[in-house]
Design an enzyme around this catalytic site. Sequence first.
Site, PDB file in Angstrom:
ATOM      1  N   ASP A  38       0.882  -1.359   0.290  1.00  0.00           N
ATOM      2  CA  ASP A  38       0.142  -0.262  -0.197  1.00  0.00           C
ATOM      3  C   ASP A  38       0.750   1.299   0.352  1.00  0.00           C
ATOM      4  O   ASP A  38       1.972   1.194   0.903  1.00  0.00           O
ATOM      5  CB  ASP A  38      -0.853  -0.056   1.395  1.00  0.00           C
ATOM      6  CG  ASP A  38      -1.706   1.385   1.177  1.00  0.00           C
ATOM      7  OD1 ASP A  38      -2.612   0.551   0.094  1.00  0.00           O
ATOM      8  OD2 ASP A  38      -1.998   1.813   2.194  1.00  0.00           O
ATOM      9  N   GLU A  77       1.932  -0.321  -5.065  1.00  0.00           N
ATOM     10  CA  GLU A  77       0.417   0.563  -5.317  1.00  0.00           C
ATOM     11  C   GLU A  77       1.418   1.702  -4.954  1.00  0.00           C
ATOM     12  O   GLU A  77       1.818   2.583  -4.187  1.00  0.00           O
ATOM     13  CB  GLU A  77      -0.544   0.461  -4.245  1.00  0.00           C
ATOM     14  CG  GLU A  77      -1.757   1.250  -4.859  1.00  0.00           C
ATOM     15  CD  GLU A  77      -2.333   2.019  -3.534  1.00  0.00           C
ATOM     16  OE1 GLU A  77      -3.718   2.700  -3.232  1.00  0.00           O
ATOM     17  OE2 GLU A  77      -1.753   2.160  -2.703  1.00  0.00           O
TER      18      GLU A  77
HETATM   19  C1  NOJ Z   1      -4.179   2.957  -0.869  1.00  0.00           C
HETATM   20  C2  NOJ Z   1      -5.657   1.784  -0.544  1.00  0.00           C
HETATM   21  O1  NOJ Z   1      -5.979   1.828  -1.850  1.00  0.00           O
HETATM   22  C3  NOJ Z   1      -6.417   2.920  -0.163  1.00  0.00           C
HETATM   23  O2  NOJ Z   1      -7.861   2.859   0.250  1.00  0.00           O
HETATM   24  C4  NOJ Z   1      -6.324   3.462   1.578  1.00  0.00           C
HETATM   25  O3  NOJ Z   1      -7.253   3.807   1.471  1.00  0.00           O
HETATM   26  C5  NOJ Z   1      -5.113   4.004   0.948  1.00  0.00           C
HETATM   27  N1  NOJ Z   1      -4.072   3.421   0.554  1.00  0.00           N
HETATM   28  C6  NOJ Z   1      -4.640   4.394   2.016  1.00  0.00           C
HETATM   29  O4  NOJ Z   1      -3.919   2.759   2.627  1.00  0.00           O
END
Ligand code: NOJ
Length: 551
Positions: free
Chosen positions: A215, A274
């Site tokens: 993440d 991500e």
């Molecule tokens: C990306 C995640 O996919 C999302 O759902 C989340 O709110 C943010 N990162 C913060 O962790």
Amino acid sequence: MSDALTLPARTLTNDASWWRQAVVYQVYPRAFADSDGDGVGDLPGITSRVPYLRELGVDAVWLSPFYPSALADGGYDVDDYRDVDPRLGTLADFDEMVAALHAAGIRIVVDIVPNHTSDRHAWFREALASPRGSAARARYVFRDGRGPDGAEPPADWESVFGGPAWEPVGDGQWYLHHFAPEQPDLNWSNPEVREDFLTTLRFWSDRGVDGFRVDVAHGLAKDLPDPLPSAAELEAMPKDGTHPLWDRDDVHEIYAEWREVFDSYDPPRTAVAEAWVAADRRARYASPAGLGQAFNFDLLEADFDARQFRDVITFNLGLADVSGSSTTWVFSNHDVVRHATRYGLPPRGAGTEKHGKQWLLDGGPEDQLDRELGLRRARAATLLQLALPGSSYIYQGEELGLHEVADIPDDARQDPTYFRSAGAEVGRDGCRVPLPWDTDGASLGFGGPAQLPQPAWFRRHAVSVQEADAGSTLNLYRRALRLRAELQCDEALEWLEAGDPDVLAFRRPNGWTSVTNFGEAPVELPAGEVLLASAPLDGKLPGATTVWLRG
Ligand code: NOJ
């Protein structure tokens, strides 16, 4: 009559490159299947649905956070990285789920959230109970406030979810949170933080986890100058690896350490970043010396348009070559309006925004959404996606042709973006409504009261309804995944000139050909044996349809 396709048994091998062309199914656990009827989807619920996932034919499951959490951000606010939320089960349930998935030949990737903990994490509680300058505060990003008593924030930065990015703790100090205030950012220059995450990676790897989805991978490394720049100054700084907050070059030192852990397992554990960074900076996250793969959200951001799709595909296959990785295709996830809905809205600039959020804000009036067209295009896009080299990520419910749920009452909403923007950002709840498994039973077979209410039309999309319908979206996905597994070959693609700007055609090295008509009018069906189509063909290739051929 059930149209279930029974797939041959599959056992997992030690193949270190299993991920390169895998189909990964994202489970958002609290909305998937609820085994104990408390209204929260759980791990035994997932285990009970392993036969469904096997029948669907996915290679891996990516599990969004299942850790103890107050759910200030759907579980992306983690209290304890090495445990299971008691509402979702226990570590023993986790082990059982992994064993069941592995026995069905399905790998498991878990979400890891290293940029921030929750404000209930033991470290943050300790930081709050400790004085400024303490070792406990040094695990996070604390700064003195401005003004005589430190009553003003250290800087005027805005958080990603809206509102200020600094929160006071009452003694003149403030902490940084890129996201919600319940998500304090960690200080990754602190060796203790680094070491602890290595322990977490080993903890889950030892339990049989095959990989990690990382993440906010571009946010961990920070180098805050003194004095802090203003928001405007921050914004003006180049994102070339030297920005104080985002996509810093030194973040890759962290992932080089992670790689050592990944490679100490057989097969090596995988990771996918991500990282919302400029496309030309994505390759470093995907490097084999780092995380190994990075999400490419370019198709998700494109319109349903042949030219845009071709450019995105060509560009990303090139990028994957540069990094030595394979690319990742994705249309829907837990953060965006479902693609069936995006594709059924008027084009951008005609009253809608990129992800169709304006439509939701307007209350989702039916007259702006062409449900049928949206789903028809989504099916065509997905069939195209599944013929591409690289890995494909699919999000729970898209295989049921689900649309976004627009009519969620304000008092049921959960997404912090909705609250922090005072309703101006409608948020992401509309794609997180519990799945419909059946036409009856608690919450259409979900198992307990649905905290985000299921609309009446969900019943038509239930798994049991779709299993009985040969033309359903579920059966399209099942057939496509089975064929994909049979047809899979080298990661190469050759564009075929279709002679029509609305038609996109490509061939894989073994002759597997995919042709999509992005236009409205039917076109000639190309020569070759028809393997599968996203809509009935009628001797032609109709508009918004993809066909797979062996040519
Ligand atoms: C990306 C995640 O996919 C999302 O759902 C989340 O709110 C943010 N990162 C913060 O962790």
